[in-house]
Scaffold this active site. Structure first.
Site, PDB file in Angstrom:
ATOM      1  N   ARG A  59     -26.014 -13.696 -11.773  1.00 45.26           N
ATOM      2  CA  ARG A  59     -26.171 -13.472 -10.317  1.00 45.26           C
ATOM      3  C   ARG A  59     -25.599 -14.651  -9.524  1.00 45.26           C
ATOM      4  O   ARG A  59     -25.137 -14.501  -8.401  1.00 45.26           O
ATOM      5  CB  ARG A  59     -27.649 -13.229  -9.962  1.00 45.26           C
ATOM      6  CG  ARG A  59     -27.889 -13.109  -8.458  1.00 45.26           C
ATOM      7  CD  ARG A  59     -29.186 -12.403  -8.106  1.00 45.26           C
ATOM      8  NE  ARG A  59     -30.332 -12.861  -8.839  1.00 45.26           N
ATOM      9  CZ  ARG A  59     -30.952 -14.043  -8.647  1.00 45.26           C
ATOM     10  NH1 ARG A  59     -30.521 -14.872  -7.735  1.00 45.26           N
ATOM     11  NH2 ARG A  59     -31.991 -14.381  -9.385  1.00 45.26           N
ATOM     12  N   TYR A 112     -16.538   1.159  10.013  1.00 45.96           N
ATOM     13  CA  TYR A 112     -17.058   2.064   8.981  1.00 45.96           C
ATOM     14  C   TYR A 112     -18.535   2.338   9.294  1.00 45.96           C
ATOM     15  O   TYR A 112     -19.304   1.401   9.548  1.00 45.96           O
ATOM     16  CB  TYR A 112     -16.889   1.403   7.610  1.00 45.96           C
ATOM     17  CG  TYR A 112     -17.512   2.201   6.493  1.00 45.96           C
ATOM     18  CD1 TYR A 112     -17.143   3.522   6.261  1.00 45.96           C
ATOM     19  CD2 TYR A 112     -18.477   1.640   5.675  1.00 45.96           C
ATOM     20  CE1 TYR A 112     -17.724   4.260   5.249  1.00 45.96           C
ATOM     21  CE2 TYR A 112     -19.064   2.373   4.656  1.00 45.96           C
ATOM     22  CZ  TYR A 112     -18.681   3.682   4.446  1.00 45.96           C
ATOM     23  OH  TYR A 112     -19.268   4.412   3.448  1.00 45.96           O
ATOM     24  N   ASP A 184     -12.788  -7.102   8.615  1.00 43.38           N
ATOM     25  CA  ASP A 184     -12.790  -6.164   7.495  1.00 43.38           C
ATOM     26  C   ASP A 184     -11.340  -5.739   7.275  1.00 43.38           C
ATOM     27  O   ASP A 184     -10.758  -5.011   8.085  1.00 43.38           O
ATOM     28  CB  ASP A 184     -13.693  -4.960   7.820  1.00 43.38           C
ATOM     29  CG  ASP A 184     -13.819  -4.006   6.635  1.00 43.38           C
ATOM     30  OD1 ASP A 184     -12.876  -3.952   5.828  1.00 43.38           O
ATOM     31  OD2 ASP A 184     -14.837  -3.303   6.526  1.00 43.38           O
ATOM     32  N   LYS A 209     -11.397   0.215  -2.654  1.00 41.29           N
ATOM     33  CA  LYS A 209     -10.233   0.875  -2.082  1.00 41.29           C
ATOM     34  C   LYS A 209      -8.932   0.295  -2.667  1.00 41.29           C
ATOM     35  O   LYS A 209      -8.757   0.352  -3.854  1.00 41.29           O
ATOM     36  CB  LYS A 209     -10.299   0.762  -0.566  1.00 41.29           C
ATOM     37  CG  LYS A 209     -11.679   1.113   0.015  1.00 41.29           C
ATOM     38  CD  LYS A 209     -12.035   2.559  -0.247  1.00 41.29           C
ATOM     39  CE  LYS A 209     -13.354   3.050   0.310  1.00 41.29           C
ATOM     40  NZ  LYS A 209     -14.515   2.226   0.334  1.00 41.29           N
TER      41      LYS A 209
END
Ligand code: LCS
Length: 394
Positions: A59, A112, A184, A209
């Site tokens: 993590r 988005y 973004d 993407k």
């Protein structure tokens, strides 16, 4: 670690950030380990205190993930990167790290859907305030800024309205007020747009993407320009726990190597498809940055090195005609997501942006009949043939 700063983009895609493992593996292997052995108690304490290099716990950091983070940082011309379990884990970590009670964010209205929804539904419960404006209009940004504004969050081009915001101009406005700018960059990828070079402080991706490009993982990333901002983001990621998994990182490191090759092919087709649609009698309008009819075509030429593979359009007859088109395509796939090797078609008002109120959607320019189209790497003639036969049925 390979430093490819002075080499070409394709060379960077293949080699940036990579390092050799003990067996000389040509690719960075999957270190599918949750925890890492310390040499001794002192080494463990030094790793935790940041006095020694070494991995502790996945993590916090992991060699396979680290290699990808370094590659993305070099591609975006940033200081360092952080990889996440999803694009939304990246978005929520940026918000969590930089916003707080009474703080204010100015964001693009047509971001988005969930990037907006999580502010309205969740961060609002913790006293975070927000303004959504059309960031393509700089005067709207100036008007929205308050003394409590700490973050200007822009998406360009927007999903799915393909509106373009002037990153350099926004950074100038924000920095005058000591506000950080996060872009973004999902719709472009570092191949066609470098927000940090244009003045942004943080660049964010849904790597689901273009960066991964093969519709086989969900992932996210942020890259910061400044070491202090990076540290803040990294610390929040570690506590929030939205880290990427080593197997995701391995697949992304493989997918990203062909980013430019994929985008070159898709962009060339996208231009021809946008031109085909624009002259088709059954199409009301097409929005693609490469078309001179796009209201910000000149800005696109200035800040993007390619026009991308994303477009939106409306079929005459609105939502019903659009649905018939989506039900009639055979090669193009009716699915959400974008930026992969396959051509995808979807309907934002009922799918990706259904979480927004009808009023918010309309204000942001997401009309009920808007169809979003992501061009893949299939042969352009085949995609056009498919669209032609589907439009015949409308
Ligand atoms: N930012 C943009 C611009 C996006 O398009 C998406 C996802 C995200 C962030 C969030 O990334 P994720 O958590 O999904 O990796 N966009 C999607 C879309 O248009 N269709 O499906 C997902």
């Amino acid at each position: 670690m390979n430093n490819t700063d002075n080499q070409g983009f394709n060379t960077q895609l293949v080699h940036a950030g990579d390092y050799e493992d003990m067996y000389g593996s040509v690719i960075v292997p999957i270190y599918q380990a949750s925890t890492f052995k310390f040499k001794n108690a002192q080494h463990g304490a030094d790793c935790f205190a940041g006095r020694a290099d070494g991995f502790i716990y996945t993590r916090i950091g992991n060699p396979t993930i680290d290699a990808l983070e370094n590659k993305l940082a070099q591609l975006e011309h940033g200081y360092r990167g952080i990889a996440f379990a999803s694009g939304m884990a990246a978005v929520s970590t940026v918000y969590m790290a930089l916003l707080g009670q009474g703080k204010h964010i100015v964001s693009t209205d047509a971001v988005y859907g969930p990037s907006r929804g999580i502010l309205e539904r969740d961060f609002s419960r913790f006293g975070v305030e927000y303004s959504f404006v059309n960031t393509a209009h700089l005067e709207e940004i100036e008007k929205a800024i308050r003394p409590q504004t700490v973050l200007l969050y822009i998406e360009t081009p927007t999903n799915p309205t393909i509106e373009i915001t002037d990153i350099a101009a926004v950074a100038q406005i924000a920095h005058k007020h000591n506000i950080l700018v996060c872009v973004d960059n999902t719709f472009c990828s570092p191949y066609t747009q470098k927000p940090l070079d244009l003045g942004a402080d943080i660049v964010l991706h849904s790597i689901t993407k273009f960066i991964n490009g093969h519709a086989d993982i969900v992932g996210g990333a942020v890259i910061a320009k400044d070491p202090d901002v990076y540290k803040k983001l990294r610390q929040t990621m570690i506590y929030l726990g939205g880290n990427m998994d080593p197997h995701q990182a391995y697949l992304t490191s493989r997918g990203v190597k062909t980013l430019a090759l994929r985008m070159d092919k898709s962009q060339e087709s996208a231009m021809k498809i946008a031109q085909f649609l624009e002259q088709h009698p059954k199409i009301e309008w097409v929005k693609y940055p490469g078309l001179p009819s796009h209201p910000q075509h000149e800005l696109a030429k200035k800040q993007m090195s390619g026009f991308g593979t994303m477009m939106s359009f409306e079929v005459k007859g609105g939502i019903q005609a659009g649905a018939t088109l989506m039900d009639s395509v055979k090669l193009c796939t009716l699915a959400v997501s974008l930026g992969g090797v396959e051509t995808l078609i979807q309907h934002p008002a009922s799918m990706t942006h259904a979480g927004l109120s009808a009023e918010a959607r309309h204000e942001a320019g997401i009309t009920d009949g808007l169809v979003r189209f992501s061009v893949g790497i299939e042969e352009c003639e085949d995609i056009i043939t498919d669209l032609k036969q589907a439009l015949d049925k409308v």
